[in-house]
Scaffold this motif. Structure first.
Motif, short mmCIF file in Angstrom:
data_model
loop_
_atom_site.label_atom_id
_atom_site.label_comp_id
_atom_site.label_asym_id
_atom_site.label_seq_id
_atom_site.Cartn_x
_atom_site.Cartn_y
_atom_site.Cartn_z
N LEU A 110 0.84 -1.18 0.00
CA LEU A 110 0.00 0.00 0.00
C LEU A 110 0.88 1.24 0.00
CD1 LEU A 110 -2.45 -1.08 2.85
CD2 LEU A 110 -2.63 -1.59 0.40
N MET A 114 -2.86 6.67 0.20
CA MET A 114 -4.17 6.05 0.06
C MET A 114 -5.10 6.52 1.18
SD MET A 114 -3.25 2.09 -0.90
CE MET A 114 -4.98 1.58 -0.82
N ASP A 118 -9.28 2.71 2.82
CA ASP A 118 -8.76 1.73 1.87
C ASP A 118 -7.65 0.91 2.50
OD1 ASP A 118 -10.50 2.56 -0.11
OD2 ASP A 118 -9.08 3.96 -1.01
N ALA A 134 -1.85 -2.18 -3.95
CA ALA A 134 -2.57 -0.96 -4.28
C ALA A 134 -2.69 -0.80 -5.79
CB ALA A 134 -1.86 0.25 -3.68
N SER A 136 -2.67 1.70 -7.66
CA SER A 136 -1.73 2.66 -8.22
C SER A 136 -0.32 2.09 -8.32
CB SER A 136 -1.70 3.92 -7.35
OG SER A 136 -1.27 3.61 -6.04
#
Length: 226
Positions: A110, A114, A118, A134, A136
């Motif tokens: 992560l 974020m 989430d 994640a 992204s």
């Protein structure tokens, strides 16, 4: 009349050398009923010790900490007997550390920008036995990972043996960073069927989770840099 089973909350250790990060996560976890912070660590060595002492289920782990860093702590925890799983929470400013954490056994990746909700959702996913990267990060991670010199092929390639052609297709798509829904659409199968193939791959390849399947796909030569 049978007694109602009360599900215990997921026990979380927060490992980050930034007190503000730990405070923010602790405050939002306090407002949940299914997660509880059992300890906080400012470095990797503390995280390892606290996991053993508390029997934590999940560690939210920063990568860069003084002394024992998050990568070594992740390796020690995931190879140990506790069964705790690790979610790496990073600024993603150093790809080398992220790839090393993959091999160390992290089940989630992560980024710190974020939304907190989430991040909590990711902790739940990892606690349930799945893995999460994640959105992204996923495709950049795969692109960078597959663009590196491939390791010795002989031994890793054997890890992808014993699977069917369809399972190999699914493994390739997992290696490209596709979700179950995307895999189902790509292969024109149901999401339930995609999940079934994933479960079979995990069992046949003795993989802990989806992250390890990504590594296997890469090392077996099924994923190449686009």
């Amino acid at each position: 009349m049978s007694a109602t089973t009360v599900e215990q909350p997921v026990r979380v250790v927060l490992a980050d050398d930034q007190p503000l990060v730990r405070t923010a996560l602790r405050m939002v976890i306090t407002d949940t009923t299914d997660l509880v912070v059992v300890a906080e660590a400012a470095n990797g060595a503390e995280a390892v010790r606290l996991v053993e002492e508390t029997g934590a289920d999940v560690v939210v782990m920063d990568l860069r900490m003084p002394g024992t860093d998050g990568i070594e702590a992740t390796r020690i925890i995931t190879e140990g007997p506790t069964g705790a799983r690790v979610v790496v929470l990073t600024t993603f400013d150093d790809d080398d550390h992220v790839y090393a954490a993959l091999h160390a056994g992290a089940s989630g990746f992560l980024v710190k920008d974020m939304a907190l909700d989430d991040i909590l959702a990711a902790v739940r996913v990892v606690a349930s036995g799945d893995a999460l990267i994640a959105p992204s990060v996923t495709r950049r991670l795969i692109k960078e990972f597959t663009g590196r010199p491939r390791p010795e092929p002989a031994a890793p390639r054997r890890r992808a043996e014993g699977i069917t052609d369809r399972e190999r297709e699914v493994l390739t798509l997992v290696g490209r960073g596709l979700s179950n829904t995307e895999i189902a659409g790509e292969l024109h199968i149901s999401i339930a069927t995609a999940k079934t193939y994933l479960t079979r791959l995990l069992a046949k390849l003795d993989a802990r989770d989806r992250v390890q399947l990504v590594i296997i796909a890469y090392e077996a030569g099924l994923v190449s840099a686009a």
